[in-house]
Design an enzyme around this catalytic site. Structure first.
Site, PDB file in Angstrom:
ATOM      1  N   GLN A  92       0.829  -1.218   0.000  1.00  0.00           N
ATOM      2  CA  GLN A  92       0.000   0.000   0.000  1.00  0.00           C
ATOM      3  C   GLN A  92       0.865   1.271   0.000  1.00  0.00           C
ATOM      4  O   GLN A  92       0.452   2.314   0.503  1.00  0.00           O
ATOM      5  CB  GLN A  92      -0.939   0.003   1.206  1.00  0.00           C
ATOM      6  N   SER A  93       2.044   1.185  -0.594  1.00  0.00           N
ATOM      7  CA  SER A  93       2.966   2.317  -0.582  1.00  0.00           C
ATOM      8  C   SER A  93       2.446   3.515  -1.384  1.00  0.00           C
ATOM      9  O   SER A  93       2.097   3.384  -2.563  1.00  0.00           O
ATOM     10  CB  SER A  93       4.309   1.857  -1.171  1.00  0.00           C
TER      11      SER A  93
END
Ligand SMILES: *Cc1c(COP(=O)(O)O)cnc(C)c1O
Length: 333
Positions: A92-93
């Site tokens: 989920q960067s």
């Protein structure tokens, strides 16, 4: 000398001019607005004036500090003749999504090395990565990320391509330069704030803001709120970035060595991305009072610290600028 520059008698004009000349993408991603947080201020009964710098509202790829850093870092990649951007982060960067977005805008390839497992039905940033057409490669651990990026780069070079590897968070001298320049953007609009509060993790944003304040000769306190690591670790990263940034600006190595690096690591709670009662309160308060959306991993914890400092009167006067670094896509993860 115009009115703006005459305000900053101790500014390092030659260095600021070199900073201004560092290539960046010729697109109007910035400047971002500065808004008054009047209803939040009222609910906190704050004496200090509260402002927010809206880097969450950069109108490309859902914005955030990684888009601002990439304005400079991707220009560096283009100068190097790159045809593909390679970077890394968690599933989920924000940084991975921002890199995929910039690659799409520039017509470059994009490989994202993500540590963790592919989601069956991608959400949040992972969904956007897919829509943006990035190639995802999964590795089991954080330690496996850098070698996997090098492997991908080698593979592309063997095929005659020109990859450009962007380290975690784009927290290089170039990424920090984008934030040093952003200080100019702030000072062109408001008098120097007494304090800037921002989320900090790989350190590039805070390093840049501290350097920008010093180069402009303003005495603004820059308070970084850790999203994960202990203060000493982040300070070490910032000191390293400062040395590289000094070199990039053709300044002596120790130019920023005397700068205060203030980091608060007491709002992390159980860890990176894990909500705390204070971060949950910050998200709800900012949404209900200002329709301002904070992300659970970074900005909610930074705002939680700001709120605590208003309440215990550590920040009781003057102007406090909350630098919103984005990440709101994380609300949909
Ligand atoms: C990456 C990130 C940060 C931390 O910035 P660094 O430059 O890595 O310290 C803060 N907020 C958000 C939303 C981020 O994505």
């Amino acid at each position: 000398m115009n009115l703006y520059t005459s305000c900053f008698v101790s500014a390092d004009r030659a260095a600021l001019e070199r900073l201004r000349k560092i290539p960046r993408l010729p697109r109007s991603f910035t400047p971002t607005p500065i808004d008054e947080l009047a209803r939040l201020r009222e609910s906190l009964r704050a004496d200090a004036r509260l402002l927010v710098k809206r880097d969450d509202a950069i109108p490309v790829g859902f914005g955030g500090n990684k888009i601002r850093k990439l304005q400079v870092v991707a220009a560096q990649a283009l100068e190097a003749g790159a045809d593909t951007l390679i970077t890394t982060g968690g599933i989920q960067s924000n940084h991975a999504r921002a890199t995929a977005a910039i690659a799409a805008r520039l017509g470059l390839g994009c490989i994202l090395v993500a540590n963790g497992q592919a989601q069956e039905k991608p959400t949040g940033n992972a969904l956007l990565d897919r829509l943006l057409g990035a190639e995802l490669r999964y590795v089991p651990t954080r330690e496996a990320r850098a070698p996997a990026m090098e492997e991908a780069a080698k593979e592309l070079r063997r095929g005659g391509r020109k990859p450009f590897v962007i380290p975690l968070g784009a927290s290089t001298a170039h990424g920090a330069a984008a934030y040093a320049s952003a200080v100019h953007e702030v000072l062109a609009n408001i008098p120097p704030p007494d304090a800037i509060v921002l989320s900090t993790s790989s350190g590039g944003t805070q390093a840049g803001v501290i350097a920008g304040c010093q180069l402009h000769g303003v005495k603004t306190r820059v308070i970084g709120i850790s999203a994960d690591d202990p203060a000493a670790v982040i300070e070490g990263a910032i000191r390293g970035i400062h040395r590289d940034l000094a070199a990039l600006l053709e300044l002596p190595d120790d130019t920023f060595a005397g700068a205060a690096v203030e980091i608060d690591d007491t709002f992390v709670g159980q860890g990176y991305g894990v909500p705390t009662p204070e971060s949950t309160e910050a998200i709800e308060l900012c949404a209900r009072r200002e329709a301002l959306f904070l992300d659970p991993t970074y900005t909610a914890k930074a705002m939680a610290s700001l709120i605590a400092r208003i309440r215990d009167r550590q920040l009781a006067a003057g102007t406090v600028l909350f630098w919103h670094t984005g990440g709101q896509v994380g609300l949909f993860a």
